[in-house]
Design a protein around this motif. Structure first.
Motif, PDB file in Angstrom:
ATOM      1  N   ASN A  14       0.794  -1.222   0.000  1.00 26.49           N
ATOM      2  CA  ASN A  14       0.000   0.000   0.000  1.00 26.49           C
ATOM      3  C   ASN A  14       0.833   1.282   0.000  1.00 26.49           C
ATOM      4  O   ASN A  14       0.281   2.380   0.010  1.00 26.49           O
ATOM      5  CB  ASN A  14      -0.929  -0.027   1.223  1.00 26.49           C
ATOM      6  CG  ASN A  14      -2.229   0.652   0.899  1.00 26.49           C
ATOM      7  OD1 ASN A  14      -2.554   0.817  -0.275  1.00 26.49           O
ATOM      8  ND2 ASN A  14      -2.943   1.071   1.931  1.00 26.49           N
ATOM      9  N   ASP A  15       2.124   1.126  -0.038  1.00 25.78           N
ATOM     10  CA  ASP A  15       3.007   2.280   0.038  1.00 25.78           C
ATOM     11  C   ASP A  15       3.117   2.917  -1.358  1.00 25.78           C
ATOM     12  O   ASP A  15       3.913   2.500  -2.194  1.00 25.78           O
ATOM     13  CB  ASP A  15       4.376   1.761   0.527  1.00 25.78           C
ATOM     14  CG  ASP A  15       5.442   2.823   0.471  1.00 25.78           C
ATOM     15  OD1 ASP A  15       5.121   3.969   0.102  1.00 25.78           O
ATOM     16  OD2 ASP A  15       6.602   2.496   0.800  1.00 25.78           O
ATOM     17  N   SER A  16       2.297   3.937  -1.574  1.00 25.72           N
ATOM     18  CA  SER A  16       2.211   4.475  -2.940  1.00 25.72           C
ATOM     19  C   SER A  16       3.510   5.153  -3.386  1.00 25.72           C
ATOM     20  O   SER A  16       3.717   5.387  -4.566  1.00 25.72           O
ATOM     21  CB  SER A  16       1.031   5.428  -3.070  1.00 25.72           C
ATOM     22  OG  SER A  16       1.117   6.403  -2.077  1.00 25.72           O
ATOM     23  N   GLU A  17       4.370   5.460  -2.419  1.00 27.03           N
ATOM     24  CA  GLU A  17       5.666   6.058  -2.786  1.00 27.03           C
ATOM     25  C   GLU A  17       6.576   5.025  -3.453  1.00 27.03           C
ATOM     26  O   GLU A  17       7.360   5.341  -4.333  1.00 27.03           O
ATOM     27  CB  GLU A  17       6.408   6.538  -1.525  1.00 27.03           C
ATOM     28  CG  GLU A  17       5.750   7.702  -0.806  1.00 27.03           C
ATOM     29  CD  GLU A  17       5.926   8.985  -1.601  1.00 27.03           C
ATOM     30  OE1 GLU A  17       7.084   9.408  -1.712  1.00 27.03           O
ATOM     31  OE2 GLU A  17       4.942   9.527  -2.123  1.00 27.03           O
ATOM     32  N   ASN A  18       6.444   3.798  -2.960  1.00 24.48           N
ATOM     33  CA  ASN A  18       7.417   2.780  -3.382  1.00 24.48           C
ATOM     34  C   ASN A  18       6.838   1.617  -4.174  1.00 24.48           C
ATOM     35  O   ASN A  18       7.547   0.689  -4.520  1.00 24.48           O
ATOM     36  CB  ASN A  18       8.139   2.223  -2.141  1.00 24.48           C
ATOM     37  CG  ASN A  18       9.045   3.278  -1.562  1.00 24.48           C
ATOM     38  OD1 ASN A  18       9.872   3.848  -2.266  1.00 24.48           O
ATOM     39  ND2 ASN A  18       8.846   3.595  -0.284  1.00 24.48           N
ATOM     40  N   VAL A  19       5.545   1.689  -4.414  1.00 23.53           N
ATOM     41  CA  VAL A  19       4.941   0.588  -5.175  1.00 23.53           C
ATOM     42  C   VAL A  19       4.262   1.156  -6.417  1.00 23.53           C
ATOM     43  O   VAL A  19       3.560   2.158  -6.348  1.00 23.53           O
ATOM     44  CB  VAL A  19       3.907  -0.175  -4.312  1.00 23.53           C
ATOM     45  CG1 VAL A  19       3.212  -1.253  -5.138  1.00 23.53           C
ATOM     46  CG2 VAL A  19       4.583  -0.810  -3.098  1.00 23.53           C
ATOM     47  N   ILE A  20       4.503   0.501  -7.527  1.00 27.35           N
ATOM     48  CA  ILE A  20       3.878   0.931  -8.778  1.00 27.35           C
ATOM     49  C   ILE A  20       2.918  -0.178  -9.221  1.00 27.35           C
ATOM     50  O   ILE A  20       3.354  -1.208  -9.746  1.00 27.35           O
ATOM     51  CB  ILE A  20       4.933   1.121  -9.900  1.00 27.35           C
ATOM     52  CG1 ILE A  20       5.963   2.163  -9.513  1.00 27.35           C
ATOM     53  CG2 ILE A  20       4.289   1.426 -11.243  1.00 27.35           C
ATOM     54  CD1 ILE A  20       5.638   3.563  -9.916  1.00 27.35           C
ATOM     55  N   PRO A  21       1.625  -0.004  -8.996  1.00 27.51           N
ATOM     56  CA  PRO A  21       0.711  -1.031  -9.504  1.00 27.51           C
ATOM     57  C   PRO A  21       0.452  -0.809 -11.000  1.00 27.51           C
ATOM     58  O   PRO A  21       0.273   0.318 -11.441  1.00 27.51           O
ATOM     59  CB  PRO A  21      -0.586  -0.797  -8.712  1.00 27.51           C
ATOM     60  CG  PRO A  21      -0.297   0.297  -7.733  1.00 27.51           C
ATOM     61  CD  PRO A  21       0.922   1.017  -8.207  1.00 27.51           C
ATOM     62  N   ILE A  22       0.467  -1.882 -11.730  1.00 25.20           N
ATOM     63  CA  ILE A  22       0.128  -1.812 -13.161  1.00 25.20           C
ATOM     64  C   ILE A  22      -1.103  -2.695 -13.351  1.00 25.20           C
ATOM     65  O   ILE A  22      -1.084  -3.876 -13.002  1.00 25.20           O
ATOM     66  CB  ILE A  22       1.285  -2.326 -14.040  1.00 25.20           C
ATOM     67  CG1 ILE A  22       2.477  -1.369 -13.908  1.00 25.20           C
ATOM     68  CG2 ILE A  22       0.859  -2.451 -15.500  1.00 25.20           C
ATOM     69  CD1 ILE A  22       3.699  -1.761 -14.726  1.00 25.20           C
ATOM     70  N   TYR A  23      -2.164  -2.090 -13.870  1.00 26.35           N
ATOM     71  CA  TYR A  23      -3.401  -2.854 -14.066  1.00 26.35           C
ATOM     72  C   TYR A  23      -3.689  -2.912 -15.558  1.00 26.35           C
ATOM     73  O   TYR A  23      -3.793  -1.885 -16.230  1.00 26.35           O
ATOM     74  CB  TYR A  23      -4.572  -2.182 -13.335  1.00 26.35           C
ATOM     75  CG  TYR A  23      -5.836  -3.004 -13.383  1.00 26.35           C
ATOM     76  CD1 TYR A  23      -6.295  -3.685 -12.259  1.00 26.35           C
ATOM     77  CD2 TYR A  23      -6.574  -3.110 -14.564  1.00 26.35           C
ATOM     78  CE1 TYR A  23      -7.456  -4.462 -12.327  1.00 26.35           C
ATOM     79  CE2 TYR A  23      -7.718  -3.889 -14.638  1.00 26.35           C
ATOM     80  CZ  TYR A  23      -8.159  -4.560 -13.514  1.00 26.35           C
ATOM     81  OH  TYR A  23      -9.295  -5.329 -13.570  1.00 26.35           O
ATOM     82  N   ILE A  24      -3.865  -4.128 -16.085  1.00 24.30           N
ATOM     83  CA  ILE A  24      -4.148  -4.268 -17.524  1.00 24.30           C
ATOM     84  C   ILE A  24      -5.533  -4.901 -17.706  1.00 24.30           C
ATOM     85  O   ILE A  24      -5.803  -5.977 -17.166  1.00 24.30           O
ATOM     86  CB  ILE A  24      -3.091  -5.144 -18.228  1.00 24.30           C
ATOM     87  CG1 ILE A  24      -1.670  -4.701 -17.842  1.00 24.30           C
ATOM     88  CG2 ILE A  24      -3.269  -5.088 -19.741  1.00 24.30           C
ATOM     89  CD1 ILE A  24      -0.547  -5.491 -18.504  1.00 24.30           C
TER      90      ILE A  24
END
Ligand SMILES: O=P(O)(O)OC[C@H]1O[C@H](O[C@H]2O[C@H](CO)[C@@H](O)[C@H](O)[C@H]2O)[C@H](O)[C@@H](O)[C@@H]1O
Length: 673
Positions: A284-294
């Protein structure tokens, strides 16, 4: 949607119904327009219920009409010939929602030092859209790509299907699954499941009289499919669904790709599911996580929106036509999704070799890469080369095992060079036919990579007989074949370009050094995926239903008549052999129809087929002139018997021991495929 239509942009069905409803006095609007859908619950029936119902049905109908747009069809082959470059609406849209492949550099640049989490929709994203929802299988190569992605990034499937069903398709234990539009991960009450069952029964009853309409219970949601319903009956479908829903005030309906999705009126969707997953996976750490949704569907927009609002990560819409979307990037179809996933894996695995020509990176690490490597790291070249080397090594291994023929490394390298020449020829024609934009779909010699594979685009007699005025509907089952063909064409073209680069880069190296370099590159790549699985994936692709079923069906259809007509002209042995072959082909077709994923069975049949040799040439000539069954059979021995990755070193060892019989002389033309 017919692209000749006025609006190039598909509008939101909700907006359509709101527009329609906007014409009514507000005091009559006590039914709720749900975000992402609408429900007829709480409707004030006093005034003009019929009129309101009509508006609802019409709104739904409009949404249905705008869903699952189809592209222009090629008259001769039922394929799309148009290119996005020619379509200004598409180009304009691409400027807003660029290709995730072309923008890969930016995507990974923003992910430097961060963790990527991957979320994937299923239908239309990992599997092509087909008429029968039960047959929306995932290709083995796509499965391998997803499996690889999951090795490096936390990966979840978020689907409208029930969790069990989507798992049956994907079959990868290493992933997280959120079914029923993400509802089954939030432990909804048993009531929801119960009402899904009840509404399924009612819906089944009411649509049973409509040809082509089907109902799919997705545990907490229910899909009413109208893809196979005549358009004139769509309004009836909309009306009946609407009527049924009146008895279910806690359910609403949204529209997907030729499907009406009945869902509980709860504040939960794929966007919420993504948030929930990020939270529960500790991402949940938006600074360090990049979610990619396709994803490709309207329900995926909820997830795109969440990522946009969180200002972290990227939504990638899978679409071949312009659509209004919250996604940042786009991919055209599942084959591009697969390519993107493969890019991600390679980027992760080979970050040290990241080079400008490959991903356009200009990070510090590039300066450490030797020049020659920079040339060689052209991603597609490496891919193509890998396939080529892999293929040649595999053939060599077969010759070694089955014919006790061995060759020297330099002979093997010579064969590779010859094969490249064939690629080059194929690639040049493919490149020129594509760059001309003429849409000329003539078969290109060598498109089967010199593997004796049928060219799926080659016109067959049957296709040629079809009247050109009425284009045949795009056969969904051909989707994989054209996907595979596109991939082969692309790779071929890139191999040619890469070859030119490599020739420059490797000038001055002798054969052995060049071979060494090839092998080194190959091993680097293979290291990312493991050699056996590359070979296995390749074999699976070559023997897959998508490639072989159509020509096999054609042959089986004509074979009995041929046997009857030729019985007196051939020997008894030949007759038996051909009969045997026909039986095996029928068996193979049965497997393709009933259990196309059962590669073990397919391998077994192909092995037996090998014993029967080639089918009568006049029989196969028109259907699949390049099909060489005996050669395909050679593919089917499990790589585990002798890992191909060991083969080269084995060959070298034996060569050094002087134990090799060089077989150039015994193989006219040096082609060992
Ligand atoms: O969220 P998804 O995984 O994309 O699921 C959405 C719906 O997908 C399936 O329907 C779609 O694919 C079918 C097979 O290709 C096609 O026949 C249908 O027209 C499409 O709408 C699934 O069958 C539905 O239940 C899902 O709601």
């Amino acid at each position: 949607m017919d692209l000749s239509n006025s609006s190039p942009v598909i509008t939101d069905p909700v907006a359509i119904s709101q527009q329609l409803l906007g014409g009514l006095p507000s005091n009559l609007m006590q039914f709720s327009v749900m975000p992402g859908g609408y429900s007829s619950s709480g409707m004030n029936v006093g005034v003009s219920r019929l009129k309101i119902e009509e508006v609802l049905v019409n709104g739904l109908l409009d949404a249905m009409k705008s869903s699952s747009p189809r592209r222009r069809l090629n008259v001769a082959f039922g394929e799309d010939n148009s290119s996005e470059e020619e379509d200004p609406a598409y180009s304009a849209w691409m400027a807003k929602c660029p290709s995730a492949l072309a923008s890969f550099k930016q995507i990974v640049a923003s992910a430097q030092g961060k963790k990527i989490a991957v979320f994937l929709d299923y239908d239309g994203t990992l599997s092509p859209i087909v008429d029968d929802p039960d047959k929306a299988v995932m290709s083995p190569v796509m499965r391998a790509a997803v499996r690889n992605v999951a090795k490096y990034f936390p990966t979840a499937i978020v689907s409208g299907r029930s969790r069990n069903k989507v798992f049956e398709f994907v079959k990868l234990k290493e992933l997280y699954y959120a079914g029923s539009h993400g509802m089954d991960i939030m432990a909804p009450s048993a009531n929801h499941e119960h009402s899904a069952e009840k509404v399924t029964k009612s819906l089944l009853q009411v649509v049973s009289g409509i040809e082509g309409a089907t109902v799919e219970n997705n545990k907490f949601c229910v899909s009413v499919h109208y893809r196979n319903v005549a358009e004139k009956d769509w309004k009836l479908v909309a009306r009946l669904v609407n009527e049924v829903l009146e008895a279910f005030p806690r359910l609403k309906v949204t529209n997907g790709r030729m499907v009406l999705e009945v869902r509980p009126v709860i504040d939960w969707d794929k966007g919420k599911a993504v948030e929930f997953l990020l939270q529960s996976l500790g991402l949940n750490d938006s600074e360090n996580v990049i979610p990619i949704y396709i994803g490709d569907d309207r329900t995926d927009e909820d997830a795109f929106k969440v990522l946009r609002q969180r200002n972290c990560g990227y939504g990638i819409l899978v679409s071949q036509v312009p659509k209004e979307t919250e996604a940042f990037y786009s991919l055209r179809d599942p084959s591009e999704v697969m390519e993107f996933l493969n890019f991600l894996v390679r980027w992760k695995k080979h970050s040290v070799l990241r080079a400008p020509s490959r991903f356009g990176s200009n990070s510090d690490s590039d300066s450490k890469v030797p020049t020659q490597k920079l040339h060689m790291c052209n991603k597609r070249f490496v891919d193509s080369l890998v396939l080529l080397v892999c293929w040649m090594v595999w053939k060599e291994r077969n010759a070694h095992v089955f014919q006790n023929q061995r060759c020297s490394a330099s002979f093997l390298f010579g064969s590779i060079k010859k094969e490249v020449a064939i690629w080059k020829e194929a690639g040049a024609s493919a490149a020129s036919s594509s760059s001309s934009g003429s849409g000329d779909a003539k078969p290109v010699k060598g498109l089967g990579l010199g593997l004796g594979l049928p060219d799926p685009r080659a016109p067959r007699r049957r296709a040629a007989k079809q009247p050109t005025a009425a284009p045949p509907p795009l056969p969904p089952r051909g989707a994989y074949a054209s996907e595979a063909l596109e991939k082969l064409t692309r790779e071929t073209r890139e191999a040619v370009r890469g070859l030119e680069t490599a020739t420059g880069a490797m000038a001055g190296l002798d054969d052995d050094a060049m071979m060494e370099e090839f092998v080194k590159q190959f091993e680097e790549f293979a290291g990312a995926q493991d050699m056996d699985s590359i070979v296995e994936t390749m074999m699976q692709q070559l023997l897959s239903k998508e490639i072989l079923h159509e020509p096999m069906k054609d042959i089986v259809e004509k074979y009995p008549k041929w046997l009857e007509e030729n019985k007196s002209k051939i020997s008894k042995e030949e007759y038996e052999r051909y009969n045997n072959q026909l039986e095996l082909m029928m068996k193979l077709n049965e497997v393709y129809e009933k259990e196309p994923e059962n590669m073990a069975k397919i391998f077994e049949i192909m092995q037996n087929m090998q014993e029967c040799g080639q089918p009568p040439s006049d029989l196969v000539q028109d259907i699949a002139p390049d099909l060489d069954l005996s050669k395909l059979g050679q593919l089917t021995f499990q790589p585990k018997e002798l890992p191909a990755s060991n083969l080269l070193s084995k060959i070298k060892e034996e060569e050094q021991r002087g134990a090799l019989r060089v077989r150039e002389a015994s193989l006219p033309g040096c082609r060992c495929n």
